[in-house]
Scaffold this active site. Structure first.
Site, PDB file in Angstrom:
ATOM      1  N   ASN A 156       0.546  -1.185   0.455  1.00 57.70           N
ATOM      2  CA  ASN A 156      -0.535   0.177  -0.174  1.00 57.70           C
ATOM      3  C   ASN A 156       0.753   1.774  -0.226  1.00 57.70           C
ATOM      4  O   ASN A 156       1.580   1.610   0.662  1.00 57.70           O
ATOM      5  CB  ASN A 156      -0.978   0.068   1.305  1.00 57.70           C
ATOM      6  CG  ASN A 156      -2.316   1.008   1.084  1.00 57.70           C
ATOM      7  OD1 ASN A 156      -2.132   1.990   0.469  1.00 57.70           O
ATOM      8  ND2 ASN A 156      -2.902   1.100   1.831  1.00 57.70           N
ATOM      9  N   TRP A 158       0.209   4.587   1.108  1.00 56.31           N
ATOM     10  CA  TRP A 158      -0.654   5.263   1.849  1.00 56.31           C
ATOM     11  C   TRP A 158       1.162   4.579   2.938  1.00 56.31           C
ATOM     12  O   TRP A 158       0.973   5.815   3.332  1.00 56.31           O
ATOM     13  CB  TRP A 158      -1.743   4.629   2.142  1.00 56.31           C
ATOM     14  CG  TRP A 158      -1.772   5.326   3.961  1.00 56.31           C
ATOM     15  CD1 TRP A 158      -2.709   6.440   3.359  1.00 56.31           C
ATOM     16  CD2 TRP A 158      -1.420   5.431   5.233  1.00 56.31           C
ATOM     17  NE1 TRP A 158      -2.588   7.348   4.251  1.00 56.31           N
ATOM     18  CE2 TRP A 158      -2.274   6.423   5.597  1.00 56.31           C
ATOM     19  CE3 TRP A 158      -0.580   4.819   6.323  1.00 56.31           C
ATOM     20  CZ2 TRP A 158      -2.271   6.700   6.865  1.00 56.31           C
ATOM     21  CZ3 TRP A 158      -1.277   5.216   6.880  1.00 56.31           C
ATOM     22  CH2 TRP A 158      -1.794   5.666   7.723  1.00 56.31           C
ATOM     23  N   TYR A 283     -11.440   9.246   6.029  1.00 52.81           N
ATOM     24  CA  TYR A 283     -11.315  10.726   5.912  1.00 52.81           C
ATOM     25  C   TYR A 283     -11.244  12.440   6.207  1.00 52.81           C
ATOM     26  O   TYR A 283     -10.236  13.203   6.001  1.00 52.81           O
ATOM     27  CB  TYR A 283     -11.145  10.653   4.496  1.00 52.81           C
ATOM     28  CG  TYR A 283      -9.979   8.903   4.135  1.00 52.81           C
ATOM     29  CD1 TYR A 283      -9.060   9.634   4.371  1.00 52.81           C
ATOM     30  CD2 TYR A 283     -10.833   7.726   3.718  1.00 52.81           C
ATOM     31  CE1 TYR A 283      -8.077   8.047   3.447  1.00 52.81           C
ATOM     32  CE2 TYR A 283     -10.198   7.103   3.805  1.00 52.81           C
ATOM     33  CZ  TYR A 283      -9.336   6.505   3.315  1.00 52.81           C
ATOM     34  OH  TYR A 283      -8.442   5.517   2.805  1.00 52.81           O
ATOM     35  N   ARG A 337     -15.344   2.325   5.718  1.00 54.16           N
ATOM     36  CA  ARG A 337     -14.460   0.849   5.897  1.00 54.16           C
ATOM     37  C   ARG A 337     -13.981   1.191   7.758  1.00 54.16           C
ATOM     38  O   ARG A 337     -13.259  -0.113   8.230  1.00 54.16           O
ATOM     39  CB  ARG A 337     -13.459   0.309   5.034  1.00 54.16           C
ATOM     40  CG  ARG A 337     -12.416   1.083   4.996  1.00 54.16           C
ATOM     41  CD  ARG A 337     -11.449   0.889   4.223  1.00 54.16           C
ATOM     42  NE  ARG A 337     -10.031   1.062   4.153  1.00 54.16           N
ATOM     43  CZ  ARG A 337      -9.553   2.394   3.418  1.00 54.16           C
ATOM     44  NH1 ARG A 337      -9.856   2.963   3.253  1.00 54.16           N
ATOM     45  NH2 ARG A 337      -8.382   2.241   4.078  1.00 54.16           N
ATOM     46  N   SER A 342     -11.162  -2.574  14.788  1.00 56.89           N
ATOM     47  CA  SER A 342     -11.587  -2.548  16.512  1.00 56.89           C
ATOM     48  C   SER A 342     -11.238  -0.879  17.677  1.00 56.89           C
ATOM     49  O   SER A 342     -11.772  -0.655  18.518  1.00 56.89           O
ATOM     50  CB  SER A 342     -11.321  -3.554  17.422  1.00 56.89           C
ATOM     51  OG  SER A 342      -9.791  -3.616  17.341  1.00 56.89           O
ATOM     52  N   ASP A 547     -40.732  15.439  14.314  1.00 56.38           N
ATOM     53  CA  ASP A 547     -39.969  15.709  15.864  1.00 56.38           C
ATOM     54  C   ASP A 547     -39.917  14.480  16.440  1.00 56.38           C
ATOM     55  O   ASP A 547     -39.050  13.524  16.489  1.00 56.38           O
ATOM     56  CB  ASP A 547     -41.373  16.507  16.881  1.00 56.38           C
ATOM     57  CG  ASP A 547     -42.429  17.520  16.257  1.00 56.38           C
ATOM     58  OD1 ASP A 547     -40.794  17.998  15.679  1.00 56.38           O
ATOM     59  OD2 ASP A 547     -42.689  18.364  16.447  1.00 56.38           O
ATOM     60  N   ASP A 548     -40.598  13.550  17.242  1.00 59.35           N
ATOM     61  CA  ASP A 548     -40.917  12.578  18.208  1.00 59.35           C
ATOM     62  C   ASP A 548     -41.273  11.103  17.762  1.00 59.35           C
ATOM     63  O   ASP A 548     -40.976  10.001  18.662  1.00 59.35           O
ATOM     64  CB  ASP A 548     -41.050  12.594  19.745  1.00 59.35           C
ATOM     65  CG  ASP A 548     -40.064  14.219  20.319  1.00 59.35           C
ATOM     66  OD1 ASP A 548     -38.633  13.533  19.794  1.00 59.35           O
ATOM     67  OD2 ASP A 548     -40.745  14.052  21.828  1.00 59.35           O
TER      68      ASP A 548
END
Length: 797
Positions: A156, A158, A283, A337, A342, A547-548
């Protein structure tokens, strides 16, 4: 340009400066902005060091600061475990891959983590010569074996150009005086080898856009500070505005009329990255976070941002983040994503936003300063699930403590209804809950699953409804690996399991997604013409947020094959035995219980709220314990440890290959069982139309009519000439009207209201009102509005 950031943001208020970042940064560095020394890159290195460590003068005995220092110590201990520069396969035994680039980034991050402990007073490793020597050898190993000229990149881009470089730059700043000139030169050369230009990235030198451009600029800026290169700092300043490209890829300008890829913020608050993915909580937050660091770094120097569009950053906060945050949680439909990581659950996205706004505070004054201070104070204090002060970095901790101790009052609970036409999302905020709606269209992708992440995101935009209430950890604590991805609340689906990542990065074949909102209220009509990926399922879906009460209406549900379901609710339970009552009768609380009910009128789930079916409906219910691993949805970053969570699911079964099926229910978030029973006996909202031409409902209390026209049609006293979302509310002898074109394709929308003797009292631009055959004709110019709402008020002549 002669306009400066300081004039655009109305200067630096002394009061807010005292509340924001630690005193060393603002007094020693910021105050020096007007002096010649501000252009000394040594000063800028001090600024960056302060951002990383909190700066000198920390009260290490203060409990919160002491706890933060202890966290840094523990993180360093973990990072140093297994570090061995004498190894030949990797610095750590678990990071030896020469095919997975994340192993390289993670190695540099661990070095930076340990370097932070070395640089922060009060840690057990502060200034330790042996640790500095060990980390120096670790940097040498990485430069010799993995990173820099002569090494071939893999996997990658990045990691090589951003992830590794950011961490290595930080390590160089933290250990600067202990590394030596030769090692610093090799570090600088290695970073510049991968990231030489703030405008470009990737091996084939593509134009960098959105968050990637800000990341690249951050890498080049800190590297330039380390080298004392003012020319590159000027290039960074210009790259943020894309001077070389004529501004087409400016990260500061709204993307609405841009000539670039459209990646970035839009004036309605939407943020898109990777072309058509909604990404404020991914991002977008990273762009804001890193840009806030750069603004602090360059402020008061000859390299500060002078582009007037820097003022747009304020609107990013108020339009692109404030409406998308619900008590510390960013709406997961705009997190891409990252929901499958986690490490990103538990309100982590909001933490990044809060830290960024704390950094922006010194550049604000007057009403903006007051509003932003009140906003940050609200965000910090209302999140009782995750204490910001227990998790943030030292610089932000000091700033937050000062703000919390100030006389600034929190903003208060957000009550608003906001729609984001540029990314097919809506947020409905009330005092006791927030509801998020996630759709997609020809303009927006359904979900992202790249790098083997977010493998089960198939239905994230098929009308997913996210309910945020006082269970602040509902969408944290392992929700995304354990929830049934085929039964996300609000969705209509073919109940068959696709392959991992099937259909990701796909647009719909339907244009109709969006709605209208009545200004100054929490009244909105939202809808989606759902065309499912991987099947011929079609469903017309509406949400009338009154509203609600939220009214869910569906029609035209048709599929050539497969079982089709509409999911009423799918709740991760705080209490596995939370009471479920169906028409007043308590259901069993046993694990792995399921049942089918006929002619249901009212359902109540303790701790969540009620669901009322004006037309008696067949309903399925399931209570279960669901076990999964994070690896199931994220091969790249997931773990194999099983996690189990309890769920309660309610759904309507439309049968196999249904034709023109439908649904209607009223959702009452937070309602008691008694309130649910009352509403079931006398629903406050009635259905006016539920056809393939129009969905419409009327509220009894005030006569409000809310309608989604899929085609030309009529709903009560309202006739429309084609696709549109419309609200009509009689009020105090007047009639308020809101209308939009959710297809974003029409030049005008024509409405006929069966009302005579009315004239325009107030109207947005592009509205014309005339006498029509059946009463009042309203013509709204919708060309170029991109789904935005137009409103007007009529009164009797």
């Amino acid at each position: 340009m002669t306009t400066t950031r300081r004039t655009v943001l109305a200067g630096t208020g002394a009061t807010l400066a005292a509340l924001a970042l630690p005193t060393p940064l603002l007094s020693a560095a910021h105050a020096a902005g007007s002096a010649a020394g501000a252009d000394d890159t040594t000063l800028l290195r001090t600024r960056w060091h302060t951002l990383l460590t909190g700066g000198p003068g920390l009260d290490t005995a203060e409990p919160r600061i002491a706890a933060a220092i202890a966290r840094i110590d523990r993180a360093a201990t973990s990072a140093l475990k297994g570090l061995d520069p004498s190894r030949t396969d990797g610095l750590w035994p678990d990071l030896t891959s020469t095919a997975i680039s994340n192993h390289v980034t993670t190695s540099f991050k661990r070095l930076a983590t340990a370097a932070t402990a070395w640089a922060v007073p009060g840690t057990t490793r502060y200034g330790d010569p042996a640790l500095a020597e060990l980390l120096g050898r670790g940097v040498d190993w990485m430069l010799e074996h993995r990173y820099g000229p002569g090494h071939v990149r893999f996997d990658n881009d990045w990691d090589w150009e951003i992830g590794c470089a950011l961490a290595l730059n930080d390590t160089a700043v933290l250990l600067h005086d202990a590394l030596g000139d030769d090692r610093l030169t090799r570090i600088d050369d290695a970073v510049r080898h991968y990231t030489p230009d703030p405008n470009l990235w990737r091996a084939d030198r593509q134009i960098a856009t959105g968050a990637n451009r800000v990341w690249i600029c951050t890498v080049v800026a800190v590297n330039a500070v380390l080298r004392g290169d003012g020319t590159d700092l000027a290039r960074v300043r210009d790259a943020l505005s894309d001077v070389d490209g004529g501004g087409a890829n400016s990260v500061l300008a709204f993307q609405d009329a841009g000539a670039g890829t459209g990646e970035g913020f839009y004036s309605d608050g939407s943020f898109l990255q990777h072309y058509k993915h909604p990404y404020n909580g991914g991002y977008g937050k990273e762009l804001l976070g890193n840009l806030s660091r750069l603004l602090n770094l360059l402020d008061g120097t000859s390299w500060e941002l002078t582009d007037p569009d820097v003022a747009n950053v304020r609107h990013w906060v108020t339009d692109g983040f404030e409406p998308l945050i619900a008590r510390g949680d960013v709406q997961h439909g705009v997190c891409g994503r990252e929901i499958a990581r986690s490490s990103k659950q538990g309100h982590v996205a909001a933490q990044t936003v809060i830290e960024a706004v704390l950094r922006l505070l010194p550049g604000l004054s007057g009403a903006d300063a007051d509003r932003f201070a009140a906003l940050v104070k609200q965000w910090i204090t209302e999140d009782t699930h995750r204490d910001f002060l227990d998790v943030t970095d030292l610089a932000s901790l000091v700033a937050a403590q000062r703000l919390l101790a100030s006389a600034t009052k929190p903003r208060g609970t957000l009550v608003t209804h906001r729609q984001f036409p540029r990314m097919d999302k809506a947020m409905h905020h009330r005092a006791g809950f927030t509801l998020g709606i996630s759709a997609y269209s020809t303009r927006i992708y359904n979900y992202e699953s790249i790098q083997n992440e977010n493998l089960h995101g198939w239905h994230l935009s098929d009308g997913m409804v996210l309910l945020y209430d006082d269970d602040l950890g509902h969408y944290s604590e392992d929700y995304w690996p354990t929830v049934d991805p085929l039964r996300l609340a609000g969705t209509t689906v073919v109940a068959q399991r696709p392959a991992n990542a099937a259909g990701q990065r796909t647009t719909s074949t339907a244009d109709w997604a969006g709605g209208a909102a009545l200004p100054g209220t929490t009244l909105g009509a939202y809808g989606q013409d759902l065309r499912a990926f991987g099947s011929d399922l079609r469903a017309l879906k509406s949400w009338f947020c009154l509203d609600d009460v939220i009214v869910h209406v569906g029609s035209g549900i048709t599929a050539g094959a497969g079982p089709v379901e509409t999911i009423v609710e799918n709740r991760k339970l705080r209490d596995a035995a939370a009471e479920l009552t169906v028409d007043g009768v308590r259901a069993p609380s046993d694990t792995d219980w399921s049942a089918g009910y006929e002619n249901v009128r009212g359902v109540h789930l303790a701790g969540t709220g009620g669901y009322v079916f004006p037309n008696p409906t067949a309903l399925r219910a399931l209570r279960e314990q669901r076990t999964a691993t994070w690896r199931d949805i994220n091969i790249k970053y997931g773990t194999d440890t099983p996690v189990t969570r309890p769920y309660l699911t309610l759904w309507q079964d439309h049968g196999t290959a249904p034709s023109d099926a439908g649904y209607c229910w009223l959702q009452l978030p937070g309602a008691s069982a008694e309130r649910t029973a009352q509403v079931a006996l006398a629903p406050p909202v009635s259905t006016v139309a539920a056809s393939t031409a129009v969905h419409a409902v009327r509220r009894a209390a005030d006569g409000l009519l809310a309608a989604n026209f899929w085609a030309a049609g009529q709903a009560g006293e309202l006739t429309c000439d084609g696709p549109a979302a419309v609200l009509v509310r009689p009020r105090d002898g007047q009639v308020e009207v809101a209308v939009s074109d959710p297809t974003q394709l029409r030049d005008r929308v024509v409405l006929d209201l069966d009302l005579r003797g009315y004239k325009v009292r107030r109207a947005d631009r592009g509205v014309a009102v005339a006498r029509g055959r059946s009463g009042t004709r309203i013509t709204v110019d919708t060309a170029g509005l991109h789904g935005a709402t137009v409103s007007l008020t009529l009164s009797r002549s």
